[in-house]
Every structure is written in C-alpha cells, then in structure tokens.
Design an enzyme around this catalytic site. Structure first.
Site, PDB file in Angstrom:
ATOM      1  N   PHE A 476       0.797  -1.224   0.000  1.00 52.66           N
ATOM      2  CA  PHE A 476       0.000   0.000   0.000  1.00 52.66           C
ATOM      3  C   PHE A 476       0.826   1.270   0.000  1.00 52.66           C
ATOM      4  O   PHE A 476       0.295   2.351   0.081  1.00 52.66           O
ATOM      5  CB  PHE A 476      -0.909   0.028   1.250  1.00 52.66           C
ATOM      6  CG  PHE A 476      -1.750  -1.194   1.385  1.00 52.66           C
ATOM      7  CD1 PHE A 476      -2.780  -1.435   0.489  1.00 52.66           C
ATOM      8  CD2 PHE A 476      -1.503  -2.111   2.381  1.00 52.66           C
ATOM      9  CE1 PHE A 476      -3.546  -2.573   0.614  1.00 52.66           C
ATOM     10  CE2 PHE A 476      -2.266  -3.253   2.496  1.00 52.66           C
ATOM     11  CZ  PHE A 476      -3.296  -3.493   1.615  1.00 52.66           C
ATOM     12  N   VAL A 479       8.397   3.460   0.189  1.00 51.75           N
ATOM     13  CA  VAL A 479       9.204   4.014   1.275  1.00 51.75           C
ATOM     14  C   VAL A 479      10.402   4.758   0.676  1.00 51.75           C
ATOM     15  O   VAL A 479      11.101   4.221  -0.183  1.00 51.75           O
ATOM     16  CB  VAL A 479       9.668   2.897   2.238  1.00 51.75           C
ATOM     17  CG1 VAL A 479      10.491   3.476   3.368  1.00 51.75           C
ATOM     18  CG2 VAL A 479       8.469   2.144   2.793  1.00 51.75           C
ATOM     19  N   ASP A 594       1.298  -9.173  11.014  1.00 49.78           N
ATOM     20  CA  ASP A 594       2.097  -9.270   9.793  1.00 49.78           C
ATOM     21  C   ASP A 594       3.585  -9.411  10.110  1.00 49.78           C
ATOM     22  O   ASP A 594       4.436  -8.735   9.532  1.00 49.78           O
ATOM     23  CB  ASP A 594       1.840  -8.025   8.918  1.00 49.78           C
ATOM     24  CG  ASP A 594       2.123  -8.302   7.440  1.00 49.78           C
ATOM     25  OD1 ASP A 594       2.296  -9.485   7.096  1.00 49.78           O
ATOM     26  OD2 ASP A 594       2.172  -7.339   6.657  1.00 49.78           O
TER      27      ASP A 594
HETATM   28  N1  LIG Z   1      12.179   2.922   8.413  1.00 51.65           N
HETATM   29  C1  LIG Z   1      12.720   2.342   7.354  1.00 51.65           C
HETATM   30  N2  LIG Z   1      14.032   2.482   7.084  1.00 51.65           N
HETATM   31  C2  LIG Z   1      14.586   1.875   6.018  1.00 51.65           C
HETATM   32  N3  LIG Z   1      13.906   1.088   5.146  1.00 51.65           N
HETATM   33  C3  LIG Z   1      12.605   0.902   5.360  1.00 51.65           C
HETATM   34  C4  LIG Z   1      11.928   1.517   6.462  1.00 51.65           C
HETATM   35  N4  LIG Z   1      10.629   1.155   6.421  1.00 51.65           N
HETATM   36  C5  LIG Z   1      10.493   0.338   5.349  1.00 51.65           C
HETATM   37  N5  LIG Z   1      11.666   0.179   4.704  1.00 51.65           N
HETATM   38  C6  LIG Z   1      11.929  -0.622   3.505  1.00 51.65           C
HETATM   39  O1  LIG Z   1      10.802  -0.547   2.691  1.00 51.65           O
HETATM   40  C7  LIG Z   1      10.239  -1.850   2.472  1.00 51.65           C
HETATM   41  C8  LIG Z   1       8.752  -1.737   2.358  1.00 51.65           C
HETATM   42  O2  LIG Z   1       8.215  -1.420   3.608  1.00 51.65           O
HETATM   43  P1  LIG Z   1       6.651  -1.475   3.901  1.00 51.65           P
HETATM   44  O3  LIG Z   1       6.488  -1.481   5.369  1.00 51.65           O
HETATM   45  O4  LIG Z   1       5.965  -0.413   3.141  1.00 51.65           O
HETATM   46  O5  LIG Z   1       6.199  -2.765   3.187  1.00 51.65           O
HETATM   47  P2  LIG Z   1       6.342  -4.323   3.483  1.00 51.65           P
HETATM   48  O6  LIG Z   1       6.172  -4.603   4.925  1.00 51.65           O
HETATM   49  O7  LIG Z   1       7.579  -4.843   2.838  1.00 51.65           O
HETATM   50  O8  LIG Z   1       5.109  -4.835   2.686  1.00 51.65           O
HETATM   51  P3  LIG Z   1       3.572  -4.744   3.086  1.00 51.65           P
HETATM   52  O9  LIG Z   1       3.275  -3.338   3.465  1.00 51.65           O
HETATM   53  O10 LIG Z   1       2.949  -5.139   1.820  1.00 51.65           O
HETATM   54  O11 LIG Z   1       3.407  -5.699   4.200  1.00 51.65           O
HETATM   55  C9  LIG Z   1      10.729  -2.677   3.652  1.00 51.65           C
HETATM   56  O12 LIG Z   1      10.761  -4.046   3.381  1.00 51.65           O
HETATM   57  C10 LIG Z   1      12.120  -2.097   3.897  1.00 51.65           C
HETATM   58  O13 LIG Z   1      13.036  -2.709   3.011  1.00 51.65           O
END
Ligand SMILES: Nc1ncnc2c1ncn2[C@@H]1O[C@H](COP(=O)(O)OP(=O)(O)OP(=O)(O)O)[C@@H](O)[C@H]1O
Length: 854
Positions: A476, A479, A594
């Site tokens: 959704f 980042v 999750d």
């Molecule tokens: N605070 C952060 N610092 C550095 N990288 C980040 C951070 N937050 C997220 N990321 C990177 O961005 C990716 C995507 O994060 P996000 O939480 O949007 O999705 P996800 O957990 O991978 O997927 P979904 O939201 O579909 O469960 C992460 O897997 C990570 O590699």
C-alpha cells in the site's frame, strides 16, 4: 580495571564498552560499545548494586544476593556467577582486572574486625585469601589487586608485580581515603585530598606516578594513564601515557563519577542530564542514556560526603530502603569565588563569584546581572515584579492541575493497570468479537509527540519522492529515504494513491495511531506524519541496514554470510522482545498480524526493530473470547487457525514468528517454489522432529561450535508453528527460551540465567537515534530496490488474503484434522521430550527478574 562503581568500562580486542546503572531506582545495567558479547549479554533484568569491568567482560554485584554476576567473553572468568563459590557467600565489593575478578566476602559482625576473606577468580588468581584486619576498597590492576585496611587506612597489594613492582613500591605510611588501580600502577587519594601514585609499566616509562598537585575527589587508572576529578571545580584532569589521536579529556566540564578501561575513560556529567561523556580511543562516543552518579549505600553519608538528590527527577535513585548515593564534598572554592554555604548532609558546598575581585567575563556578567536585579528590585518595579511572580505561580499551578486531570482521565480510560496487564500476559490476550475502534485524534497524537509535517517539507526531504530515494515498496505504500531540514535522516512512507482511498486511510490511521502510542527499543519509532488532501505519509527513523529479508534473501550473498549465527539469533531475540511488548505490555495490547522478515528492520547498530503496523489490531483488555477478523497477513506466515477459523489471538503472531525463526535458521524464504516442498513449515518441522537439525541449517554458514543452541531454537520454532494456537507458547516464553539459546551459542556456561541481547526500554527516547542517523551515509542501491520489488511480486500476496490465493501446501495444512493435530503433538512429544522443558514456565527467579524489569 579499578574499583567498583556505578559505571564501568571494559576493553579488549572487540573494543571498549561503557556500562552504567540506570538512575531510576531500577538498578538495571545498560551497555554501549562494539563488543556484542557485553552489549547484548548485559542482563537487562538483574538489578545490580555496582559494576566493574575487565578485558572483554563486565561484572555487577547483584542487588538481591550480593553475588558477582559477569557477562561478556573472557576465557579465564566464568560468565554468570563466577565459580567456584562457597554456597551462600555474599560480597560487599568486587573489582575486575584484565582476566580476573576479586570480591570482599561479607562476614558476620563478630569476624569483621579480625580477619577479611577475599575470593578471586580468573587467570593466576583463583583462590580464597585471608587478610588480618578489615579490608575496604579493593581495586584490581592488570595482574594484581590492592586494598585499604580499615584500621589505619594504609594500602596493601597482592598478585603479580612483574613489570610494575606494585607490591614492593606500596607506601607503608600513607593513609588513603580511596585507591584505584590502572594497568601497572595505583593512584590513591590521601587524607589531605592530594593524589599519590605508585608502580609504573617497565615497558612504557611514562610518569603515571607524577600526579598533579590539585586536591581530587576521585581518581581512576587506565592502562598507562590516570584521571581524577578535581575537588575545586569537579573538572577532570588526566596524566600518564596517551595513544596518539586520542580524544582529549573534556575541558570546562563538571563530572560526578569516572571509570577507565585501558585507553578509554568515561564520566557522568554533573548536570541534570547525568549523561555519560567519554574520551580516549575507539568510542563509543554517543551514549544515549543517563547514568547513576554513584553507588547506593545503606549507611548514612559519613563526614566529608553529602547525599545526592536530583530535584528534576521524581523517583528515588536507590531501591533498597534507607539507601542513598553519597558523593564526596568539594573542598575550597575556585578563584574569584567565596564560600556561600558549606557542605552539609544533603548539599555540596556552594561558592559564589566575589564581585570585588572579578577577572573573568563569567564573573563580570554575573555581577552585572546581580547589580541590575538589585537595582530593579529596589525601585518602583518591585510591586510589578511581585505581581508578575504571583501571576506566574497561579498560571503554572493551573496548567499543572489541568495536566494532572488530563493524565488521570487518560489513565482511567486505559484499563491496563499492572494487575490487568499481568492477567493479559498470562492468558496471552484473548479478545472480544468487537474490535476496538481506532480513531486517531490529532490532539492526542500531539501529546504522543508525533510531529506533523507538511507535504512540501517531506517532498523536499525526499528530493520530490525521486526514484533514487526510494528504498522499498509495500502493498500500500512506497518508502523513501529523506533528510529533514535539521539533517535528520528519515524514512518516509507514502501511501499509494489507490482507488480505495478508504482502505489506504484505514491502514494509515492504524499505523499512525498505534505507533504514536507504542514505545519500545525494538519497535520502529514513528517521528511524524502528514495528511494533506489525498496524501498520507508517515515519517520514521531511518533503518540503515534495511530489512532482515534483504539480508537473508537479497541479491547480495555476502550480506547473508555476514549475518552469522550470533547476529541471527540476536535479531530473533530482539524481534521477540518487540512482539512480547506488543502482546504483554502495550496498552491496550496489540496483535501485529504481519510478522515477517521484511517487517524486521535493522538499525545502524544492527539492532532489530519490528515495523509495519498497517494490519495491527488493538484488543480490549477485559475480554475473554478470540477476535473474529477477516484474515490478513502474508502468505507463508499466516496462522492456519486464523485463516481457517478467523480465530485471532496473539498466538497468530507467535505462529508467524515461528516461521520467521525457521527462515533465520535455514536462510530459506517462507514460501519458495524453487524447492520440492515450498512451504518452510512443511519442510522444516518433520526434519526437526526427526532430530536432523543439520539438514535445515543455512548452508552458507558453518554450523556453530554450540549446535545445541540452534537445536533449541529449532524446537522453539516447531512449537510456535503448532496447529492450535493454545498449544503454542506465549511470546514471553519464546523470548526467554531464545535468550537462553543465545547464551549457549555465545558459550555462556550458565545458560539457565537469561542473557538478554538488549533491554526493554519503555519510554526510550525517539530522538536519541538522530545523531547516529545523521552520520549514516548508507544509501540504497538499485539492487536493494529490485529486492524489494522482487519480494513484493514473488513472495508477498495481497494483504487481504482470500482462500483461493492460499497455496496447495497450505491448504493441506489447513485441512489437518483435530486427530492429526493430536498425532502430531504425540509424535512431537516423543521425539523432542528432552527439549520439552525449554519453554516451560519461567523459574521463580526469572519471574522475579520480569517483575523487576517491568
Ligand atoms: N524505516 C525504514 N528504514 C529503512 N527502510 C525501510 C523503512 N521502512 C520500510 N523500509 C523498507 O521498505 C520496504 C517496504 O516497507 P513497507 O512497510 O511499506 O512494506 P512491506 O512490509 O515490505 O510490505 P507490506 O506493506 O505489503 O506488508 C521494507 O521491506 C524495507 O526494506
């Protein structure tokens, strides 16, 4: 090196580590530095009276038993409670040298004056020694020890004096208030507050023994140097040999307490922050904690000492009743000042500038200010000043009253009293069918300190949300890495503008609301948010090392190899602690829903942080039946009971965590169709049950010396992924079992004592990471981006899972009957009986630690 204190510095080939007691009455220890075995091995639940440290290890005197407890990695000193030890022995003081530890045994009153017993453990030292007369203030050098005899305050030393002549050079007639040993020398404070040092390394002919003439309050010894706090102004002064390019001791800075390692020395700032400050070589330079300024003493402060109190802190420093921190009174007053009030039981002496004798600008400006205030007061303005003062007092009281009422109101609304929390924890949190409504209230968020950003600010920070700054992508959101106006490096999560704005908005608000309520060292900190038009953005601390997924399954194989067994298990323990906090200590409790490797992020110091609360649910604390929710989560991690029966409890997170453990052990993805058996649970559990652990271990790493530790973790994973939620352990049990496994992996012989990689920091500062983040130059490469993309396409199913999207192996799993479950359970019971106790109830000792910690 040196004597026990509220702070200690260890040293050795893995670099210096600073450890300190937290000044909040908990007596808990926290360590910072590069030696993982000390930093992560520091027992976060054992209250300590004092600390000492040597080469690659640190020890504390346990508050409850007065026994030493050591952690880290030293071949000669047993970690945990050093052995051999006479049963029931308790110690009044301990002190660590390079590879040994000594302690003065507490004795019955009737023996006290005639003889002292000192036990030592470690290299060339293990023995019980008897000394005539009462001994106090023992201090350990590299290979020797010294003490002071109470009867005449003279010093005596024992041990190996090769290279230092420490024993033969000990002065026979000098009377000391205190002494502190360094590598090859000892310095002591004489009764007239002057310092006298003796011994010296024959290898380094530096004049450690040429101490300055200033009166000193305390002194410590490093490898070839010594430092002392000057009595007149509490400033530090050091002498002896220093390595080139060392950070010099601070100037114009007042300190309460100091401790030295070999080439690294630290002190506690004498101001309201009580922050540590270090100098010398190697670091750590940034230590985000407050440190206790001294040891708690159960005796009243003697003459020449005052009881330390801190007006800004509402809590007591010392837990034992009638104990206090006693600090030495300063002597004399600095130049240009005169004595305003003498040192008494509760206050150090106070000095004030003498305005008839000013030389410095500091003195002149003080006197000018004083003069104008006096003039003003004496003029017609006095009544105005008084009315202003009264108005101020009334204003402050009303604001405080409103704040108190508000806090009370909030506390009443949140039914998470200590007792309720305990109940919640014990029953692993079950829930009403009704979901607590998540209605973020902007006013509330302000109180929770999430900062509001404008879209423009975040656009600027991320270079217009440029492709180069994108570091990841979820279902959704995208980042981005960004740099705020003040230089703070952040991660900005921007919700994808979808047709389903309502759903986007829900996830956004869930995450916003949850993160602004939660605060734990192993949860990703939210710094702020932005909600403008259709745009929804969340601003987090930037995690320099990306996600665990990127390390385990990314395109760079070296990342996986570098994630050795200790690092992997440490990450597992830290993630478990974050989840344990969500289940047992968050208010109200939270189910993450999750848990997966892409949601375990790794910060600059390689600590794990649980992230992504988009799917999390708050649960009421007063309910007993499970929550019925439409299944959401990620394929491969999803609890079968949850997607089959829509039966959601905290045990659903435990299932996902079990899958994560298998992923960490095997290096395989949760679902990987390249293998014949693509589902990690279906593949690994039978092998673990057949005790063929080697078959599941990641082939890129050599099995560790302590393979038993990984076997234990595999067993824990098996239990976490049991079919029925109620058969799975709760997260606190999982954490305890993992901590033990980590201790074993790190070669701790005493693995029934929990070794905690990092402590739970309720109320930890959101901002303390800023500085380190600013310094981080790490950026994401294109390959990382591809990883994230690949992860989304290959691995990640849509969040709102429907039955047709479930894989065949999962369907097989989901259709297992209750009978099968029993059969599985029996088989498990047979083959793993010996490991069954691993996740047994916490021992009374551990329960006690838990109580202390939370
Ligand atoms: N605070 C952060 N610092 C550095 N990288 C980040 C951070 N937050 C997220 N990321 C990177 O961005 C990716 C995507 O994060 P996000 O939480 O949007 O999705 P996800 O957990 O991978 O997927 P979904 O939201 O579909 O469960 C992460 O897997 C990570 O590699």
């Amino acid at each position: 090196l040196g004597s026990m204190s509220s702070i200690a510095v260890s040293y050795g080939e893995n670099g210096p580590v600073f450890c300190a007691l937290v000044p909040d009455g908990s007596h808990l220890v926290r360590c910072f530095g590069t030696d993982a075995s000390i930093v992560y091995g520091a027992p976060s639940r054992l209250p300590m009276l004092s600390l000492t440290a040597g080469d690659s290890f640190a020890c504390g005197l346990l508050l409850d038993t007065n026994q030493p407890y050591c952690w880290g990695n030293n071949f000669y000193v047993e970690m945990g409670v050093p052995q051999p030890m006479e049963e029931g022995a308790a110690y009044s003081e301990i002190s660590a040298g390079d590879h040994h530890l000594c302690g003065i045994r507490k004795q019955h009153r009737r023996f006290q004056t005639s003889v002292s017993l000192i036990d030592c453990w470690g290299y060339n030292m293990t023995a019980s020694l008897k000394f005539n007369g009462e001994v106090t203030s023992i201090t350990a050098g590299s290979l020797f020890n010294c003490g002071i005899l109470v009867r005449n305050r003279t010093a005596f030393c024992w041990g190996d004096e090769t290279g230092s002549n420490i024993i033969s050079l000990t002065p026979r007639n000098l009377r000391f208030r205190s002494i502190s040993a360094g590598g090859y020398h000892v310095c002591g404070i004489l009764e007239n507050s002057r310092v006298f040092c003796w011994g010296k390394s024959l290898a380094v002919q530096e004049d450690v023994d040429l101490a300055p003439v200033d009166p000193m309050l305390s002194v410590v010894g490093g490898r070839f140097h010594a430092c002392g706090i000057k009595s007149v102004d509490h400033e530090v002064t050091c002498w002896g040999f220093w390595l080139k390019s060392s950070v010099p001791p601070p100037k114009n800075t007042k300190l309460y307490e100091i401790a030295a390692g070999d080439y690294f020395t630290c002190g506690v700032l004498a101001d309201s922050s009580l922050a540590p400050l270090c100098w010398g070589t190697d670091g750590p330079w940034s230590i985000p904690m407050a440190a206790s300024p001294g040891i708690c003493d159960s005796n009243p402060c003697g003459p020449g000492f005052f009881e330390f109190s801190h007006l800004n802190l509402p809590y007591k420093f010392c837990r034992p009743v009638n104990s206090r921190v006693c600090l030495p009174c300063s002597n004399d007053c600095p130049e240009e000042t005169y004595l305003l009030s003498s040192c008494n039981a509760t206050l150090d002496r106070k000095c004030q500038f003498n305005c008839t004798n000013c030389v410095s600008t500091e003195c002149s400006s003080f006197c000018l200010q004083k003069k104008s205030t006096t003039q003003n007061m004496s003029s017609l303005q006095l009544p105005i000043f008084i009315s202003e003062l009264v108005f101020g007092v009334v204003l402050v009281s009303s604001v405080s009253l409103v704040a108190c009422l508000y806090v009370r109101y909030k506390l009443q609304r949140c039914k998470c009293g200590a007792n309720e929390l305990k109940t919640v924890k014990n029953r692993s949190c079950s829930f009403h069918k009704e979901l607590v409504k998540i209605q973020p209230d902007l006013e509330e968020l302000k109180i929770h300190r999430a900062q509001m950003f404008t879209f423009e600010e975040l656009e600027k920070a991320t270079g217009g949300f440029s492709e180069e700054s994108q570091v990841g992508k979820g279902s959704f959101s995208c980042v981005f890495k960004g740099v705020l106006k003040d230089g703070t490096i952040v991660a900005v999560k921007r919700a994808i503008r979808a047709s389903d704005l309502k759903k986007n908005s829900k996830e956004f608000h869930t995450e916003l609301d949850l993160l602004s309520r939660l605060n734990h060292a192993h949860l990703l900190n939210l710094l702020g948010y932005c909600e403008e038009g259709g745009e929804r953005l969340l601003v987090y601390e930037f995690m320099a090392h990306g996600s665990l997924y990127q390390h385990l399954h990314g395109n760079e194989p070296s990342l996986k190899e570098r994630l050795d067994w200790v690092k992997r298990v440490t990450i597992a323990v830290q993630a478990a602690r974050g989840i344990e906090y969500l289940h047992g200590y968050a208010c109200p409790p939270v189910i993450h829903r999750d848990i997966k490797s892409s949601n375990i992020l790794i910060d600059e110091e390689h600590n794990a942080r649980v992230s992504d609360f988009g799917l999390s649910l708050l649960c009421p604390t007063d309910s007993s039946t499970p929550l019925s929710e439409l299944p959401a989560g990620t394929l491969g991690y999803l609890d079968p009971e949850y997607y089959r029966l829509h039966y959601l409890t905290t045990k659903s997170d435990v299932y996902s965590f079990g899958v994560l453990l298998l992923e960490i052990l095997s290096g395989r993805k949760a679902i990987d169709m390249h293998f014949e058996e693509g589902n990690i649970v279906e593949w690994a559990v039978p092998l673990i049950k057949a005790e063929n652990i080697t078959a599941i271990l990641d082939p890129v790493l050599k099995p560790p010396a302590e393979e038993e530790a990984l076997k234990k973790i595999a067993t824990i994973a098996c239990k976490c992924v049991r079919m029925r939620g109620k058969d799975r352990p709760s997260m606190d049990k999982v954490t305890t079992a993992l901590e033990r496994a980590l201790a074993l992996l790190m070669g701790s012989p005493c693995n029934d004592q929990p070794i905690l990689p990092t402590e739970v920091v309720l109320g930890s500062s959101r901002l303390h990471k800023k500085a380190s983040q600013r310094s981080s130059a790490q950026s994401y490469s294109e390959t990382d981006m591809i990883d994230a993309e690949d992860q989304r396409i290959e691995y990640r199913a849509p969040s709102w899972i429907t039955f047709p999207s479930v894989t065949s192996s999962q369907r097989r799993k989901s259709s297992v009957s209750e009978g099968d479950v029993e059969a599985v359970k029996n088989a498990e019971g047979r083959s793993l009986r010996c490991l069954e106790e691993e996740i047994g109830p916490a021992s009374p000792h551990e329960e006690l630690f838990l109580q202390h910690n939370f």
